[in-house]
Design a protein around this motif. Sequence first.
Motif, PDB file in Angstrom:
ATOM      1  N   THR A  84      29.777   2.764  22.867  1.00 21.44           N
ATOM      2  CA  THR A  84      30.661   2.476  23.994  1.00 21.44           C
ATOM      3  C   THR A  84      31.997   3.142  23.728  1.00 21.44           C
ATOM      4  OG1 THR A  84      31.574   0.519  22.981  1.00 21.44           O
ATOM      5  CG2 THR A  84      29.586   0.244  24.244  1.00 21.44           C
ATOM      6  N   GLY A  85      32.581   3.697  24.755  1.00 23.10           N
ATOM      7  CA  GLY A  85      33.871   4.338  24.575  1.00 23.10           C
ATOM      8  C   GLY A  85      34.986   3.371  24.930  1.00 23.10           C
ATOM      9  N   PRO A  86      36.199   3.698  24.529  1.00 23.64           N
ATOM     10  CA  PRO A  86      37.321   2.821  24.912  1.00 23.64           C
ATOM     11  C   PRO A  86      37.574   2.935  26.407  1.00 23.64           C
ATOM     12  CG  PRO A  86      38.123   4.771  23.822  1.00 23.64           C
ATOM     13  CD  PRO A  86      36.638   4.836  23.739  1.00 23.64           C
ATOM     14  N   GLN A  87      37.964   1.815  27.013  1.00 23.25           N
ATOM     15  CA  GLN A  87      38.120   1.819  28.466  1.00 23.25           C
ATOM     16  C   GLN A  87      39.423   2.489  28.886  1.00 23.25           C
ATOM     17  OE1 GLN A  87      34.885   1.143  28.992  1.00 23.25           O
ATOM     18  NE2 GLN A  87      35.662   0.206  30.828  1.00 23.25           N
ATOM     19  N   THR A  88      40.512   2.132  28.235  1.00 21.26           N
ATOM     20  CA  THR A  88      41.801   2.685  28.626  1.00 21.26           C
ATOM     21  C   THR A  88      42.564   3.049  27.360  1.00 21.26           C
ATOM     22  OG1 THR A  88      42.686   0.464  28.613  1.00 21.26           O
ATOM     23  CG2 THR A  88      42.015   1.351  30.737  1.00 21.26           C
ATOM     24  N   ASN A  89      43.624   3.829  27.531  1.00 16.14           N
ATOM     25  CA  ASN A  89      44.502   4.029  26.386  1.00 16.14           C
ATOM     26  C   ASN A  89      45.811   3.274  26.647  1.00 16.14           C
ATOM     27  OD1 ASN A  89      45.840   5.610  28.206  1.00 16.14           O
ATOM     28  ND2 ASN A  89      45.097   7.523  27.347  1.00 16.14           N
ATOM     29  N   ARG A  90      46.802   3.442  25.730  1.00  9.12           N
ATOM     30  CA  ARG A  90      47.960   2.549  25.783  1.00  9.12           C
ATOM     31  C   ARG A  90      48.834   2.785  27.004  1.00  9.12           C
ATOM     32  NH1 ARG A  90      51.798   3.014  22.187  1.00  9.12           N
ATOM     33  NH2 ARG A  90      51.102   5.132  21.741  1.00  9.12           N
ATOM     34  N   LEU A  91      48.931   4.039  27.455  1.00 10.58           N
ATOM     35  CA  LEU A  91      49.855   4.345  28.538  1.00 10.58           C
ATOM     36  C   LEU A  91      49.145   4.384  29.887  1.00 10.58           C
ATOM     37  CD1 LEU A  91      51.796   7.193  26.800  1.00 10.58           C
ATOM     38  CD2 LEU A  91      52.563   4.870  27.224  1.00 10.58           C
ATOM     39  N   TRP A  92      48.284   3.432  30.136  1.00 12.38           N
ATOM     40  CA  TRP A  92      47.476   3.497  31.345  1.00 12.38           C
ATOM     41  C   TRP A  92      48.304   3.308  32.592  1.00 12.38           C
ATOM     42  CZ3 TRP A  92      47.455  -0.769  34.437  1.00 12.38           C
ATOM     43  CH2 TRP A  92      47.878  -1.972  33.827  1.00 12.38           C
ATOM     44  N   TRP A  93      49.514   2.762  32.473  1.00 16.83           N
ATOM     45  CA  TRP A  93      50.228   2.439  33.703  1.00 16.83           C
ATOM     46  C   TRP A  93      50.860   3.679  34.331  1.00 16.83           C
ATOM     47  CZ3 TRP A  93      55.356   3.535  33.096  1.00 16.83           C
ATOM     48  CH2 TRP A  93      55.814   3.603  31.769  1.00 16.83           C
ATOM     49  N   ILE A  94      51.060   4.759  33.549  1.00 13.62           N
ATOM     50  CA  ILE A  94      51.665   5.966  34.126  1.00 13.62           C
ATOM     51  C   ILE A  94      50.724   6.626  35.136  1.00 13.62           C
ATOM     52  CG2 ILE A  94      52.600   8.226  33.646  1.00 13.62           C
ATOM     53  CD1 ILE A  94      53.629   7.218  31.058  1.00 13.62           C
ATOM     54  N   PRO A  95      49.478   6.954  34.751  1.00  8.65           N
ATOM     55  CA  PRO A  95      48.594   7.558  35.764  1.00  8.65           C
ATOM     56  C   PRO A  95      48.296   6.614  36.920  1.00  8.65           C
ATOM     57  CG  PRO A  95      47.523   7.568  33.614  1.00  8.65           C
ATOM     58  CD  PRO A  95      48.831   6.925  33.429  1.00  8.65           C
ATOM     59  N   ALA A  96      48.288   5.284  36.638  1.00  2.16           N
ATOM     60  CA  ALA A  96      48.049   4.343  37.733  1.00  2.16           C
ATOM     61  C   ALA A  96      49.170   4.456  38.760  1.00  2.16           C
ATOM     62  CB  ALA A  96      47.957   2.918  37.186  1.00  2.16           C
ATOM     63  N   LEU A  97      50.389   4.564  38.265  1.00  2.00           N
ATOM     64  CA  LEU A  97      51.544   4.695  39.157  1.00  2.00           C
ATOM     65  C   LEU A  97      51.454   5.987  39.958  1.00  2.00           C
ATOM     66  CD1 LEU A  97      53.796   2.673  39.337  1.00  2.00           C
ATOM     67  CD2 LEU A  97      55.225   4.164  37.957  1.00  2.00           C
ATOM     68  N   VAL A  98      51.146   7.093  39.259  1.00  2.00           N
ATOM     69  CA  VAL A  98      51.101   8.399  39.933  1.00  2.00           C
ATOM     70  C   VAL A  98      50.021   8.412  41.009  1.00  2.00           C
ATOM     71  CG1 VAL A  98      50.563  10.821  39.601  1.00  2.00           C
ATOM     72  CG2 VAL A  98      52.061   9.663  38.000  1.00  2.00           C
ATOM     73  N   SER A  99      48.814   7.928  40.671  1.00  2.00           N
ATOM     74  CA  SER A  99      47.746   7.989  41.683  1.00  2.00           C
ATOM     75  C   SER A  99      47.995   6.999  42.808  1.00  2.00           C
ATOM     76  CB  SER A  99      46.375   7.766  41.057  1.00  2.00           C
ATOM     77  OG  SER A  99      46.434   6.821  40.050  1.00  2.00           O
ATOM     78  N   GLY A 100      48.638   5.853  42.496  1.00  2.00           N
ATOM     79  CA  GLY A 100      48.991   4.929  43.569  1.00  2.00           C
ATOM     80  C   GLY A 100      49.982   5.561  44.522  1.00  2.00           C
ATOM     81  N   GLY A 101      50.983   6.259  43.949  1.00  2.00           N
ATOM     82  CA  GLY A 101      51.949   6.948  44.791  1.00  2.00           C
ATOM     83  C   GLY A 101      51.298   8.013  45.644  1.00  2.00           C
ATOM     84  N   LEU A 102      50.342   8.751  45.048  1.00  2.39           N
ATOM     85  CA  LEU A 102      49.632   9.794  45.793  1.00  2.39           C
ATOM     86  C   LEU A 102      48.843   9.194  46.948  1.00  2.39           C
ATOM     87  CD1 LEU A 102      49.070  12.803  45.739  1.00  2.39           C
ATOM     88  CD2 LEU A 102      47.087  12.351  44.351  1.00  2.39           C
ATOM     89  N   LEU A 103      48.201   8.032  46.678  1.00  3.78           N
ATOM     90  CA  LEU A 103      47.434   7.369  47.734  1.00  3.78           C
ATOM     91  C   LEU A 103      48.331   6.993  48.903  1.00  3.78           C
ATOM     92  CD1 LEU A 103      44.747   6.071  48.637  1.00  3.78           C
ATOM     93  CD2 LEU A 103      45.498   3.996  47.522  1.00  3.78           C
ATOM     94  N   VAL A 104      49.485   6.394  48.570  1.00  3.50           N
ATOM     95  CA  VAL A 104      50.409   5.977  49.641  1.00  3.50           C
ATOM     96  C   VAL A 104      50.853   7.196  50.438  1.00  3.50           C
ATOM     97  CG1 VAL A 104      52.710   5.066  50.039  1.00  3.50           C
ATOM     98  CG2 VAL A 104      51.156   3.871  48.507  1.00  3.50           C
ATOM     99  N   ALA A 105      51.183   8.283  49.727  1.00  5.61           N
ATOM    100  CA  ALA A 105      51.670   9.479  50.414  1.00  5.61           C
ATOM    101  C   ALA A 105      50.605  10.051  51.345  1.00  5.61           C
ATOM    102  CB  ALA A 105      52.095  10.524  49.387  1.00  5.61           C
ATOM    103  N   LEU A 106      49.335  10.104  50.866  1.00  2.00           N
ATOM    104  CA  LEU A 106      48.265  10.675  51.695  1.00  2.00           C
ATOM    105  C   LEU A 106      48.017   9.823  52.922  1.00  2.00           C
ATOM    106  CD1 LEU A 106      45.590  11.886  49.146  1.00  2.00           C
ATOM    107  CD2 LEU A 106      46.839  13.255  50.776  1.00  2.00           C
ATOM    108  N   VAL A 107      47.984   8.495  52.726  1.00  2.00           N
ATOM    109  CA  VAL A 107      47.732   7.610  53.871  1.00  2.00           C
ATOM    110  C   VAL A 107      48.839   7.793  54.901  1.00  2.00           C
ATOM    111  CG1 VAL A 107      47.667   5.204  54.566  1.00  2.00           C
ATOM    112  CG2 VAL A 107      46.345   5.942  52.621  1.00  2.00           C
ATOM    113  N   PHE A 108      50.080   7.853  54.427  1.00  2.00           N
ATOM    114  CA  PHE A 108      51.213   8.047  55.343  1.00  2.00           C
ATOM    115  C   PHE A 108      51.067   9.362  56.094  1.00  2.00           C
ATOM    116  CE2 PHE A 108      55.273   7.314  56.955  1.00  2.00           C
ATOM    117  CZ  PHE A 108      56.015   8.487  56.889  1.00  2.00           C
ATOM    118  N   ALA A 109      50.713  10.426  55.352  1.00  2.00           N
ATOM    119  CA  ALA A 109      50.590  11.733  55.986  1.00  2.00           C
ATOM    120  C   ALA A 109      49.512  11.725  57.060  1.00  2.00           C
ATOM    121  CB  ALA A 109      50.288  12.790  54.929  1.00  2.00           C
TER     122      ALA A 109
END
Lengths: 170, 408, 118
Positions: A84-109
């Motif tokens: 089994t591989g590790p699920q997440t690494n320590r800085l998981w909140w950075i990509p979560a923030l970036v992709s969440g922001g991208l989602l909001v931007a695309l939906v708005f667009a």
Amino acid sequence: MSALQIVFLVTALVTLASGVMVVTVRKMMHAALWLILTLLGVAVLFAILEASFFVAVQVIIYIGAITILIIFTIMLTRRVMEDTGPQTNRLWWIPALVSGGLLVALVFAFITWDRGYVDLDFLPGSAVGIAELGKAFVSPDQFLIPFEVASILLLAALIGAIYIANEHKK
Amino acid sequence: MSFLTDPIKFIIDWVVSLLNSWGLSEGWITFLTSLVGGGVIALLAMLFVIFLIWYERKLIGRIQDRLGPNRVGPFGLIQPFADMIKIFAKELITPAGADWLPYNLAPVLSVAAVLMIWAVIPFTITVVGTDLNVGLLYLIASGGFAALSVLFAGWSSNNKFALLGGFRALAQLISYEVPMLIALLVPVMLAGSLSVTEIVAQQKVWFILSAPVSALIFLITSVAEIGRAPFDLVEAESELVAGFNTEYSGLKFGMFYVAEFLHAFTAALLFSTLYLGGWRGPFAEQVPILGFVYLVIKTFIVYFIFILFRGSLPRFRIDQMMDLNWKILTPLALSIVILSALVDKALTPAGMVVRVAGLLILNIITIVVTSRLIDRSWKGRKREIVTTPRPVAIANPGKPESQESASV
Amino acid sequence: MLTDWLYVGLFFLVALFLPAAAIIIASLIAPRKPNPIKNSTYECGIETVGSTWIQFKAQYYIFTLVFLVFDVEAVFLYPFAVAYNQLAFYAVAEAVLFLLILLGGLLYAWKKGALEWV
């Protein structure tokens, strides 16, 4: 809500859910199995769009070849089948923030897009459509060059893979 | 179209008109007829396997100079029923540590993958499951699912031998898909369509005459795809226990067994449809039920050939199998597609007879050249000398060397 | 054409359902007496040695890769084959060029020993 819409919604949900399972499940082999379900969902979406040729191509290439390749890759790189591989690494909140922001931007667009829609030509998916695709592949003023370049690309992939594997043997 | 000349279509139309008279909407009628039609075809195919098992056991027995089963019922006809009852009653032992979903999905998927092929085959001029316009690619995709089921079985059994057997079976199956894919290009070129009904409709001259090499490659790769003798290394009893289905018992094993026989019959059906003209024959257009009879006769002839392969040919080793596939069949398939495409296009202005004759001559030349090349490369191989010939028994009455005399 | 795919989808579900129903019936009829020896994995009658993993040969991977390349090539060729009857000779020659390039790839793989089953 016509029957087609219900089928589309169910298929989309299944595809998205299996996609999520691919990246969250613990055992790698199970991830490969969920991948098969995701690819099947995409094939069903192609069928809903009446692109029959692509349903067949999706199943033959993605499910029939690439999934097997991925499973062999898992076997080649893991010492134990049930690794089994590790699920997440320590800085998981950075990509979560970036992709969440991208989602909001695309939906708005997409919501505020007001330029109207372009009507595409309806390409018949029947044999006429596949014959047209075939003719387009070999017409010099259509897609001949990409067709030949694709064969050279495949040749390059083959030679590269064999070269790397031979180096590994020595 | 009366009941006598076309009973199947007559019944289908009667059911549709019945549903119409009940006031159902168009969509529901399509849904119900698809469901019932598909169910009938699948059920009949699975029940037909019982007869196929009997046929094969009798024939293999005769090839091996013995009677097949002949105790249970007249000519042993009840034997498969007895076997079925026995398999139903066996305990389903699940090995410890087996992954539940792939373990149980594998036998079901292997039967489903073969049954799916029956959906696009035209049985007569009017009866077909569905006239899918990419029918041929759909057939190949079903073969891919059968390969996946072998992978599931081997991997989920938590058993080293099953895993090894599963991977070897998978390597064999995917390798033999390549010449099959390429050889199937020739009927598509000749018919101009991917739809199986269209391929049959275009066979005024059977494709086995215009493309015998392609038919031969399809035959050989079909036998390899089924995993049948002489390509049955992966389930041979003396190797790797029982291969990928080591850990299956009872009806789950029975399902793999059913899938193999059904796949053999389906491959014979496919060969007859694609190369032997399917339901075509004298008067098959006017009296459609005759088309079904012709198809059954042709399929049984090809199935007979498959059983002859099984009874008379020794098993291939895995490296011989891979050599055959990648070094002989794939270049042959590629060359025959190239040559057929060029020759057919060059001969198009002439009539049909000239085209067929030209293609036939091309195929014969290809076979002759290929067999010469294979012979030449075979003769050039040196056989390893492992040990010098030694006498088996030394006739020397004087010396008391009783221990040495029987050495080999 | 949607009705065609509907038929295929329903057929697939029926084809999955029939063997599953048979297996479920069998599991109801068959005896069920599990004990740890019966459920242990089979290794020619002795206890299992080592965990369940095998030395994976890279040869499987090479075969799958070559299969993938030829699979994609065949998929490119099928539309050409469908349109074959309507094409001129030069178009056929172009597709033959495509095939020759890949035949060359196969010969390269052969000479480099990638197609040996070690």
